[in-house]
Write an enzyme that holds these catalytic residues in place. Structure first.
Site, PDB file in Angstrom:
ATOM      1  N   HIS A  36       6.755   5.913   1.545  1.00 28.24           N
ATOM      2  CA  HIS A  36       7.640   4.910   1.059  1.00 28.24           C
ATOM      3  C   HIS A  36       8.256   5.296  -0.159  1.00 28.24           C
ATOM      4  O   HIS A  36       9.656   5.160  -0.360  1.00 28.24           O
ATOM      5  CB  HIS A  36       6.465   4.079   0.822  1.00 28.24           C
ATOM      6  N   GLN A  90      11.035   7.597  10.369  1.00 27.34           N
ATOM      7  CA  GLN A  90      10.502   8.073  11.651  1.00 27.34           C
ATOM      8  C   GLN A  90       9.156   7.865  12.098  1.00 27.34           C
ATOM      9  O   GLN A  90       9.153   8.531  13.699  1.00 27.34           O
ATOM     10  CB  GLN A  90      11.538   9.010  12.274  1.00 27.34           C
ATOM     11  N   ALA A 146       0.628  -1.085   0.068  1.00 28.24           N
ATOM     12  CA  ALA A 146       0.034  -0.033  -0.457  1.00 28.24           C
ATOM     13  C   ALA A 146       1.130   1.426   0.518  1.00 28.24           C
ATOM     14  O   ALA A 146       0.476   1.995   0.567  1.00 28.24           O
ATOM     15  CB  ALA A 146      -1.223  -0.008   1.427  1.00 28.24           C
ATOM     16  N   ARG A 188      -3.314   3.934   6.663  1.00 24.34           N
ATOM     17  CA  ARG A 188      -4.603   3.845   6.871  1.00 24.34           C
ATOM     18  C   ARG A 188      -5.093   4.704   7.030  1.00 24.34           C
ATOM     19  O   ARG A 188      -6.204   5.088   6.970  1.00 24.34           O
ATOM     20  CB  ARG A 188      -4.092   3.435   8.132  1.00 24.34           C
TER      21      ARG A 188
END
Length: 330
Positions: free
Chosen positions: A34, A149, A29, A188
């Protein structure tokens, strides 16, 4: 560049290695957070190195009632994002490839540090996370592994595991990526309805309020150290917008560094207000911790700290954090 999809460790090990291998571990996802990790890995590995992105939804990290089945699986889109960000390969193994013979009987324990904050809210989560990270480090054999982080406790535990168990890999933390409204990027976030998202913004707003209070406290202390005369010190502090009562020179001169309690209080005001919104924010924890072990810091603390928050909005659980540095006592 065409990114190669690999399904087995054998396929990955068969690749010729030139230069350093940098690995970015994900559960898929993929989003801009990312992509930032992958681009950073590309910069570190250089043109002669290799960037491998792992995509694996680890069942050991999900507790009872958590969203393993609900967790989004978007491999085709993940491949495109990884390729655009500069990945050489995506390693997307099956559960059987990672856990042949079923769930492992021997696992890595996160210890006391893994029982705090996220660990208290999600028992066993960090044991499962460290177990799969250890396995993926062995399977991918990187020189460097990068983690966000935003998952500060996870990053701290991985660093501790690598140090305590002598893994020969460099761990790099990459700063949190935020959306334009301040919400930390997360897979999410897609679960949030528009009104829930408005409430969820309290997480980042609370952290920013704590950061601003911290900066003000540090500025006050710096001015207090610079002005030798008691009367002049009080006037200087008042000029910074503090009331004369709060700016008593002697009290500020003796103040403990950065006033962690004041930072927590500033953040708590925002979260308490969000708890009264519709829909409400259900706070899990607000903590100001030492990143070496994630224990709460005292008001005489100096050094690096992490201001962390977790809460639910509707059925979606979100986490966020900011690093802060508390100055040395005068």
């Amino acid at each position: 560049m065409t990114t190669t999809l690999l399904r087995t460790a054998g396929e990955l090990h068969a690749r010729a290695r030139v230069g350093r291998r940098a690995v970015v571990m994900t559960m898929g996802a993929l989003h801009e957070g990312h992509a930032t990790l992958i681009r950073t890995a590309r910069e570190i590995a250089g043109p002669d190195g290799e960037v491998v992105v792992t995509v694996f939804v680890n069942p050991l990290q999900f507790g009872a009632g958590e969203d393993l089945d609900r967790y989004p699986r978007t491999l085709d889109a993940d491949l495109k994002i990884a390729e655009d960000a500069g990945a050489d390969a995506v390693f997307a193994p099956s559960v059987d490839e990672v856990y042949p013979g079923g769930e492992p009987q021997v696992r890595i324990s996160a210890g006391p540090m893994g029982e705090r904050l996220e660990g208290a809210s999600r028992p066993g989560h960090f044991d499962g996370m460290l177990t799969v990270v250890a396995k993926l480090l062995h399977l991918t054999r990187p020189d460097i592994a990068l983690y966000g982080q935003k998952d500060a406790q996870q990053l701290a535990l991985i660093r501790r595991m690598v140090r305590d168990l002598n893994f020969g890999v460099e761990i790099v933390g990459v700063p949190t990526v935020r959306e334009d409204d301040g919400l930390a990027l997360s897979s999410r976030n897609r679960y949030l309805k528009p009104q829930e998202r408005r409430t969820a913004l309290a997480l980042s707003r609370a952290l920013f309020a704590g950061r601003d209070r911290h900066a003000a406290q540090e500025a006050l202390r710096a001015r207090a150290r610079e002005v030798p005369a008691t009367h002049a010190r009080a006037e200087a502090l008042s000029a910074l917008g503090e009331s004369r009562a709060a700016a008593d020179a002697h009290a500020v001169a003796k103040a403990l560094p950065g006033a962690p309690s004041a930072v927590r209080a500033a953040s708590r005001l925002i979260l308490d207000d969000a708890a009264r919104q519709d829909p409400p924010l259900a706070l899990d924890y607000l903590a100001l911790v030492d990143p070496s072990d994630f224990s709460e810091i005292d008001d005489d603390f100096t050094g690096e700290a992490v201001l962390a928050v977790a809460a639910r909005v509707g059925t979606t659980r979100l986490i966020d954090n900011l690093p802060l540095t508390f100055g040395a006592a005068s």
